[in-house]
Design an enzyme around this catalytic site. Sequence first.
Site, short mmCIF file in Angstrom:
data_model
loop_
_atom_site.label_atom_id
_atom_site.label_comp_id
_atom_site.label_asym_id
_atom_site.label_seq_id
_atom_site.Cartn_x
_atom_site.Cartn_y
_atom_site.Cartn_z
CG ASN A 183 57.54 -21.17 97.48
OD1 ASN A 183 57.14 -21.05 96.32
ND2 ASN A 183 58.79 -20.88 97.83
CB SER A 226 53.63 -26.94 88.90
OG SER A 226 53.94 -26.76 87.52
CE1 TYR A 276 58.87 -28.43 90.34
CE2 TYR A 276 57.37 -28.23 88.48
CZ TYR A 276 57.95 -27.69 89.61
OH TYR A 276 57.61 -26.41 89.99
CE LYS A 306 55.92 -28.06 92.54
NZ LYS A 306 55.91 -27.30 93.82
#
Lengths: 245, 82
Positions: free
Chosen positions: A88, A140, A153, A157
């Site tokens: 996580n 995500s 990001y 992901k």
Amino acid sequence: MKGRNAVITGGARGIGEAIARALARLGVNIIIWDVLADAASATSASLNQEYGVKGVGLAVDVTSEASVTAASEQVIAEFGSLDILVNNAGITRDGLLIRMKEEDWDAVLKINLKGVWIGTKIVGRLMLKQRRGTIVNIASVVGVMGNAGQANYSASKAGVIGLTKTSAKEFASRGVRVNAVAPGYIRTAMTDKLTDEQRQRMQALIPLGELGEPADVADAVAFLASDASRYITGQVINVCGGMVM
Amino acid sequence: MSMSREEIREKVIDITCDQLKVSRDQIKDESAFVEDLGADSLDIAELVMEFEDEFDLEIPENEQGIRTINAAVDFISGKATK
């Protein structure tokens, strides 16, 4: 689930803490790996008090094989097995792509993607030996749909999703399952900073009409960590109010 | 490391039995991990890592020669005496 042992990286705060809480409620012993050692210990102590599960918070750098290896050995020595891994831990360093600094690209990829690879590599080997285990990676929806301002990001992901599918294929013959949960807009410290206008624009994109809660993500993780999902591997569950279909 | 070839052979067989879930009497020196003992590619990767840990050495990724018990013992003895 009672008596199983779960590691949650980045489990001291935010969505990670909600995941730790959801698993503890099912009787799972919780080991938190976090760079925030004090917060990790505090969360683990509160879970112990609230749910009576065993637990410990360890200072771990998920980007270091040595750190993760030492922490895994400590878990096996203290708890005997490692049944659930939730990768996580993650960060954001947002900015438009043409202005993004190399260090911000590298930092996000290192923690969000390399960190998942290291956790999967070290803990996966233990699970292969045990012939049992389940890994849940936190991806995500921006890894599926992209998002302006999040080149690093979203790439990290999307990488997590590919890594999830490959490790699911490599580990399946040993009964070790690997899945991912892809949260959409979830109410966290990050989204609390949005203006009302930003929030309204965001909500307009969500068929279910509201932001999600950390517990919504945690419930999906708990399902994938449990035997209720025994025939599911290599999948991504979008927890996003229908934003991605 | 000062292990005799025989000691190395014993350990290699122990590790192989454990990893591939085969009994000792199924294993001969010339047994091939894949063809005779039913190893898949993941078993081979795990076996190599067990050998590395047990004998404290590194086996290169492209070491394709280690196909049999004998070859593994030869490789490890060679490394160990260097």
